[in-house]
Design an enzyme around this catalytic site. Structure first.
Site, mmCIF file in Angstrom:
data_model
loop_
_atom_site.group_PDB
_atom_site.id
_atom_site.type_symbol
_atom_site.label_atom_id
_atom_site.label_comp_id
_atom_site.label_asym_id
_atom_site.label_seq_id
_atom_site.Cartn_x
_atom_site.Cartn_y
_atom_site.Cartn_z
ATOM 1 N N GLY A 1 56.369 36.224 22.989
ATOM 2 C CA GLY A 1 55.603 35.928 24.213
ATOM 3 C C GLY A 1 55.318 37.183 25.015
ATOM 4 O O GLY A 1 54.645 38.096 24.552
ATOM 5 N N ILE B 1 57.376 39.523 25.948
ATOM 6 C CA ILE B 1 58.288 40.663 25.719
ATOM 7 C C ILE B 1 57.541 41.758 24.950
ATOM 8 O O ILE B 1 56.947 41.481 23.908
ATOM 9 C CB ILE B 1 59.522 40.209 24.892
ATOM 10 C CG1 ILE B 1 60.257 39.068 25.602
ATOM 11 C CG2 ILE B 1 60.452 41.384 24.629
ATOM 12 C CD1 ILE B 1 61.341 38.419 24.751
ATOM 13 N N LYS C 1 50.561 34.858 14.657
ATOM 14 C CA LYS C 1 51.625 35.371 13.754
ATOM 15 C C LYS C 1 51.509 34.833 12.341
ATOM 16 O O LYS C 1 51.840 35.518 11.385
ATOM 17 C CB LYS C 1 53.010 35.082 14.313
ATOM 18 C CG LYS C 1 53.286 33.650 14.591
ATOM 19 C CD LYS C 1 53.776 33.478 15.993
ATOM 20 C CE LYS C 1 52.940 32.431 16.678
ATOM 21 N NZ LYS C 1 52.730 32.652 18.065
ATOM 22 N N ASP D 1 58.172 29.520 12.160
ATOM 23 C CA ASP D 1 57.581 30.349 13.208
ATOM 24 C C ASP D 1 58.427 31.623 13.392
ATOM 25 O O ASP D 1 57.887 32.727 13.497
ATOM 26 C CB ASP D 1 57.514 29.548 14.515
ATOM 27 C CG ASP D 1 57.005 30.371 15.688
ATOM 28 O OD1 ASP D 1 55.792 30.609 15.777
ATOM 29 O OD2 ASP D 1 57.844 30.803 16.510
ATOM 30 N N GLY E 1 54.790 30.371 26.309
ATOM 31 C CA GLY E 1 54.219 29.900 27.579
ATOM 32 C C GLY E 1 52.939 30.621 27.943
ATOM 33 O O GLY E 1 52.660 31.720 27.474
ATOM 34 N N GLU F 1 55.077 22.474 20.722
ATOM 35 C CA GLU F 1 53.757 22.005 20.297
ATOM 36 C C GLU F 1 53.843 20.500 20.028
ATOM 37 O O GLU F 1 54.936 19.964 19.791
ATOM 38 C CB GLU F 1 53.355 22.666 18.966
ATOM 39 C CG GLU F 1 53.607 24.141 18.875
ATOM 40 C CD GLU F 1 52.506 24.953 19.516
ATOM 41 O OE1 GLU F 1 51.417 24.411 19.711
ATOM 42 O OE2 GLU F 1 52.758 26.119 19.833
ATOM 43 N N LYS G 1 57.372 35.643 12.638
ATOM 44 C CA LYS G 1 57.586 36.725 13.609
ATOM 45 C C LYS G 1 58.491 37.807 13.026
ATOM 46 O O LYS G 1 58.264 38.998 13.220
ATOM 47 C CB LYS G 1 58.181 36.154 14.903
ATOM 48 C CG LYS G 1 57.195 35.250 15.644
ATOM 49 C CD LYS G 1 57.884 34.454 16.736
ATOM 50 C CE LYS G 1 56.897 33.586 17.511
ATOM 51 N NZ LYS G 1 57.545 32.618 18.394
ATOM 52 N N THR H 1 45.967 26.714 25.680
ATOM 53 C CA THR H 1 46.992 27.106 26.663
ATOM 54 C C THR H 1 46.960 28.602 26.970
ATOM 55 O O THR H 1 46.857 29.002 28.135
ATOM 56 C CB THR H 1 48.384 26.721 26.108
ATOM 57 O OG1 THR H 1 48.344 25.348 25.773
ATOM 58 C CG2 THR H 1 49.464 26.958 27.130
ATOM 59 N N VAL I 1 54.610 38.035 18.851
ATOM 60 C CA VAL I 1 56.078 37.903 18.782
ATOM 61 C C VAL I 1 56.668 38.010 20.185
ATOM 62 O O VAL I 1 56.347 38.935 20.937
ATOM 63 C CB VAL I 1 56.706 39.015 17.906
ATOM 64 C CG1 VAL I 1 58.220 38.825 17.801
ATOM 65 C CG2 VAL I 1 56.073 39.065 16.531
#
Ligand code: HSE
Length: 433
Positions: free
Chosen positions: A135, A137, A106, A202, A303, A191, A206, A13, A133
């Site tokens: 996406g 940002i 991560k 997850d 994403g 996922e 992060k 992806t 961490v």
């Protein structure tokens, strides 16, 4: 025009997003930087995935990561296969071949950061991880560069898009956990195996990375208290809502005079708080520094395109150093030099308010017994409600407490859960103010 050659390992992806970014915005990067980012090779073990990658001029497709790692002409290796192995071996070998590495991994960073950074430093190349961490940002860059002259006091926020999407669908649309998760999977947010997300792991991975950057201390994942969202029921979401709260999976790293608090757990957040309005797969992270004060970074936490944007930010940053500042990349933040050390605050010693939902038989004396146990453990009730009276049937009794010590709360709930009028395990959710 100067060229910087890159190789991509992992064309799933996010990898596809990176290829799209080069196709769609490579020209823009050239205009802005004077550098052409040239995708030389793409590797994936899955033939079907490779076939889906647009076959750009001269790009070589391979199943062998070492075709990239051993290619003398490649300057930057992007690792997007995820997981610890074989990603670790690929990255270490790429660094040893004096290639800069960009990764979103991560799990790998949070477990093996020291070995990875040491190998990068010994080989005078860099490992960049903006996409690991939040996406798209730019939280890693903010901590490594923008806030570098601050003592960071607290980092907290919503670090997982899948769980935030699930909780939002339960809260806004009345979905069950299972239906919300199925929708997240159908929409490509979660996922196929969402265990890492819903278990809170997850977010813990992060948080370990953010705490490492924020506090300069080695964080071991076992030291992060982690609870996921599997036990959050629709009932609690509705109850919390009626009290003016939303439930979010919050990750918290806080420094105080007694040490560092590290925790990931579902949390009640008052409706007026900015984080309670972070919806869907969005992420938001508050950082408080001693000079900058409180800053909020908000955006798409997962994403294809947002995460590819973060990967490309690292690629372009390294490319600029290669072209304009010499081959050696200067680490913006040398974690290996850090001498910081703080004790970890035990989860039993944290002080928070709590939401408690007891399932009890509706009969005289029940409330008196519950409040006696709470009082004996130094826990003060702030407010309380009981659903319609159904004599001698099971009813939910919901309480919000004032701040109390977690250890005392656990002791009290344990004692209450042993009483004969308690019909199922008491739900305890922390409140962040
Ligand atoms: N699975 C993660 C999330 C994105 O849902 O936020 C990758 O870290």
């Amino acid at each position: 025009m100067r060229h910087v050659n890159i190789g991509l390992i992992g064309a799933g992806t996010i990898g596809k997003g990176v290829v799209d970014s080069i196709i769609e915005n490579g020209g823009l990067v050239e205009e802005r930087t004077g550098i052409s980012i040239v995708l030389k090779k793409v590797c994936d073990k899955d033939e079907k995935i490779l076939k889906e990658i647009p076959h750009l001029n001269g790009v070589v497709m391979t199943h062998n990561a070492y075709d990239i790692i051993n290619d003398e002409e490649i300057d930057i290796v992007i690792e997007l296969i995820g997981g610890e192995y074989p990603a670790k071996e690929f990255i270490i070998n790429a660094l040893k071949k004096k290639k800069h590495v960009v990764t979103a991994n991560k799990a790998l960073l949070s477990h093996h950061w020291k070995e990875l950074f040491r190998t990068a430093s010994e080989n005078r190349v860099s490992i960049c991880f903006e996409a690991s961490v939040g996406g798209g940002i730019p939280i890693i860059r903010a901590l490594q560069e923008s806030f570098i002259s601050n003592k960071i006091e607290i980092i907290y926020g919503i670090l997982n898009g899948t769980t935030n999407f699930i909780l939002t669908m339960m809260d806004d649309n009345g979905y069950s956990f299972e239906d919300a998760l199925s929708l997240a999977q159908k929409d490509g947010i979660a996922e196929a195996n969402p265990e890492l997300d819903v278990s809170g792991k997850d977010s813990a991975h992060k948080l370990a990375i953010l705490a490492l950057l924020g506090f300069g201390v080695e964080i071991s994942l076992e030291n992060i208290y982690t609870e996921g969202i599997k036990d959050i029921s629709f009932h609690d979401i509705i109850c919390a809502k009626s009290w003016g709260y939303a439930i979010k999976l919050l990750a918290v790293a806080k420094r105080s005079s007694s040490g560092i608090e590290l925790r990931v757990h579902p949390t009640l957040i008052a409706e007026g708080h900015l984080l309670s309005n972070v919806k869907g797969a969005d992420n938001a992270i508050f950082v408080k520094g001693d000079f900058v004060g409180e800053s909020l970074l908000y955006g798409k936490g997962a994403g294809r395109r947002p995460t590819a944007s973060a990967v490309m930010a690292d690629v372009v940053s390294i490319a600029k150093h290669i072209v304009y500042a010499g081959v050696e990349f200067i680490m913006p933040y040398n974690l290996l030099n850090s001498s910081a050390s703080f004790p970890l605050v035990n989860i039993e010693d944290i002080m928070l308010s709590y939401y408690l939902r007891f399932s009890v038989t509706d009969k005289p004396g029940v409330l008196a017994k519950i409040s006696t146990v709470l009082a004996d453990n130094d826990i003060s009730i702030a407010s309380m409600s009981q659903e319609d009276r159904k004599e001698f049937q099971t009813v939910p009794v919901v309480m919000i407490t004032h701040k109390a010590r977690e250890g005392n709360m656990r002791k009290a709930v344990n004692a209450i859960d042993g009483m004969d009028f308690v019909k199922s395990k008491t739900v305890v959710i922390r409140i962040e103010e």
